[in-house]
Design an enzyme around this catalytic site. Structure first.
Site, PDB file in Angstrom:
ATOM      1  N   ASP A  98     -14.720  31.794   1.289  1.00 43.99           N
ATOM      2  CA  ASP A  98     -14.030  32.023   0.183  1.00 43.99           C
ATOM      3  C   ASP A  98     -12.770  31.025   0.108  1.00 43.99           C
ATOM      4  OD1 ASP A  98     -13.399  33.025  -2.307  1.00 43.99           O
ATOM      5  OD2 ASP A  98     -12.719  34.926  -1.430  1.00 43.99           O
TER       6      ASP A  98
ATOM      7  N   ASN B 109     -21.873  35.770  -8.627  1.00 46.66           N
ATOM      8  CA  ASN B 109     -21.264  34.378  -9.110  1.00 46.66           C
ATOM      9  C   ASN B 109     -22.009  33.758 -10.422  1.00 46.66           C
ATOM     10  OD1 ASN B 109     -20.547  33.573  -5.580  1.00 46.66           O
ATOM     11  ND2 ASN B 109     -19.115  34.460  -7.081  1.00 46.66           N
TER      12      ASN B 109
HETATM   13  C1  IPE Z   1     -17.801  36.022  -2.094  1.00 48.55           C
HETATM   14  O1  IPE Z   1     -16.829  35.343  -2.815  1.00 48.55           O
HETATM   15  C2  IPE Z   1     -18.878  35.178  -2.550  1.00 48.55           C
HETATM   16  C3  IPE Z   1     -19.207  34.027  -1.864  1.00 48.55           C
HETATM   17  C4  IPE Z   1     -18.096  33.512  -0.931  1.00 48.55           C
HETATM   18  C5  IPE Z   1     -20.443  33.336  -2.114  1.00 48.55           C
HETATM   19  P1  IPE Z   1     -15.978  35.635  -4.360  1.00 48.55           P
HETATM   20  O2  IPE Z   1     -14.859  34.442  -4.659  1.00 48.55           O
HETATM   21  O3  IPE Z   1     -17.475  35.465  -5.405  1.00 48.55           O
HETATM   22  O4  IPE Z   1     -15.715  36.950  -4.159  1.00 48.55           O
HETATM   23  P2  IPE Z   1     -14.466  38.066  -5.053  1.00 48.55           P
HETATM   24  O5  IPE Z   1     -14.882  37.640  -6.735  1.00 48.55           O
HETATM   25  O6  IPE Z   1     -13.077  37.308  -4.727  1.00 48.55           O
HETATM   26  O7  IPE Z   1     -14.790  39.431  -4.549  1.00 48.55           O
HETATM   27  C1  IPE Z   2     -16.035  30.529  -2.316  1.00 46.64           C
HETATM   28  O1  IPE Z   2     -14.803  29.772  -3.190  1.00 46.64           O
HETATM   29  C2  IPE Z   2     -17.365  29.807  -2.868  1.00 46.64           C
HETATM   30  C3  IPE Z   2     -18.214  30.575  -3.893  1.00 46.64           C
HETATM   31  C4  IPE Z   2     -18.000  31.888  -4.189  1.00 46.64           C
HETATM   32  C5  IPE Z   2     -19.303  29.897  -4.446  1.00 46.64           C
HETATM   33  P1  IPE Z   2     -14.271  30.398  -4.389  1.00 46.64           P
HETATM   34  O2  IPE Z   2     -14.890  29.503  -5.491  1.00 46.64           O
HETATM   35  O3  IPE Z   2     -14.498  31.692  -4.765  1.00 46.64           O
HETATM   36  O4  IPE Z   2     -12.884  30.047  -4.437  1.00 46.64           O
HETATM   37  P2  IPE Z   2     -11.682  30.967  -4.949  1.00 46.64           P
HETATM   38  O5  IPE Z   2     -12.094  32.307  -4.439  1.00 46.64           O
HETATM   39  O6  IPE Z   2     -11.861  30.990  -6.301  1.00 46.64           O
HETATM   40  O7  IPE Z   2     -10.374  30.010  -4.399  1.00 46.64           O
HETATM   41 MG    MG Z   3     -13.534  33.566  -4.416  1.00 50.88          MG
END
Ligand code: IPE
Ligand code: IPE
Ligand code: MG
Length: 247
Positions: A26, A74
């Site tokens: 994340d 997502n």
């Molecule tokens: C969790 O991260 C999913 C992945 C790393 C693929 P998200 O960024 O989607 O999770 P939330 O929305 O902060 O819970």
């Molecule tokens: C994790 O990074 C990757 C995916 C969930 C695909 P994020 O895209 O959630 O990054 P933040 O949480 O917005 O910084």
């Molecule tokens: Mg995220």
């Protein structure tokens, strides 16, 4: 003399390595935002970080790495970001397959692959097929993965077996459930790492993480390197895993 011998890597106890490490990668978006870059640049750098971590896991002797790459939730992101991620996964598979074969990586995708673009599904099946006999490191990539969806899928498969008389209701136990999850080939994770400081599971491996040690770091995923993994493992090795018992 002794001081010289105490290096970073010696802090990791090779005899007490986690067998299976899972990562919620994340913070790609925040990493990019901090640099005034588009979110997709964070995803690109995040993919590089994953590649390095996979190689390092193999070098250390960690048997299984599971990475959460795209959740069932997502899909709710802007269309441009979703389609960028889908094409990034596809390009990576095309680009990295040879190296994965050379490095003895066995890749497996967990999640419901059917709603993914057909060309991506094709690359996924191709890479699983080509690497299925490799034993160097088991690499699970969670794409369109959601733990609740996985459990529903497992319940339906079990119910069907009961209906067809292949299974009796009384015989359903922990193992039956585990065997019907996408992760049936892997042991439960010993260590879960979540980057970017978020203290939640976000629908990741709810069943499998029942007794997993959780490590959360403020580091954003694109900055998560070998040294960061060492720190997570050292923290894991200091935990007292009681599994509900008294010592
Ligand atoms: C969790 O991260 C999913 C992945 C790393 C693929 P998200 O960024 O989607 O999770 P939330 O929305 O902060 O819970
Ligand atoms: C994790 O990074 C990757 C995916 C969930 C695909 P994020 O895209 O959630 O990054 P933040 O949480 O917005 O910084
Ligand atoms: Mg995220």
């Amino acid at each position: 003399m002794t001081a010289q011998l105490i290096t970073k890597s010696t802090q990791v106890n090779q005899a007490k390595l986690p067998n299976h490490v899972a990562v919620i990668m994340d913070g790609n978006g925040r990493w990019a935002k901090q640099r005034g870059l588009p979110r997709i640049e964070g995803h690109r750098r995040g993919a590089n970080a994953l590649k390095e971590i996979l190689r390092y896991c193999k070098d250390l002797g960690i048997k299984t790495l599971t990475a959460y790459a795209f959740s069932t939730e997502n899909w709710g992101r802007p269309t441009g970001e979703v389609s960028f991620l889908m094409s990034l996964f596809e390009r990576l598979l095309q680009k990295e397959l040879k190296e994965m074969e050379a490095e003895e990586v066995c890749i497996n995708f967990i999640g419901d692959l059917t709603p993914l673009p057909p060309s991506l599904q094709q690359e996924m099946h191709h890479s699983m097929e080509r690497t299925k006999h490799n034993q160097g490191v088991f690499f699970n990539v969670a794409i369109n993965y959601g733990s609740r969806h996985e459990m529903i899928h497992a319940c339906k498969a079990i119910a069907q077996k009961v209906q067809q008389g292949e299974l009796s209701t009384d015989s359903i136990n922990d193992q039956t459930i585990s065997q019907h999850l996408y992760t049936s080939a892997s042991p439960d994770p010993d260590l879960l790492i979540r980057t970017s400081g978020e203290m939640r599971l976000s629908n990741f491996m709810l069943w499998q993480l029942a007794y997993t040690e959780i490590y959360v770091t403020e580091t954003l995923w694109p900055d998560f390197d070998n040294d960061q993994l060492d720190r997570a493992i050292v923290a894991f090795q200091q935990r007292d895993r009681r599994f509900g018992k008294v010592k």
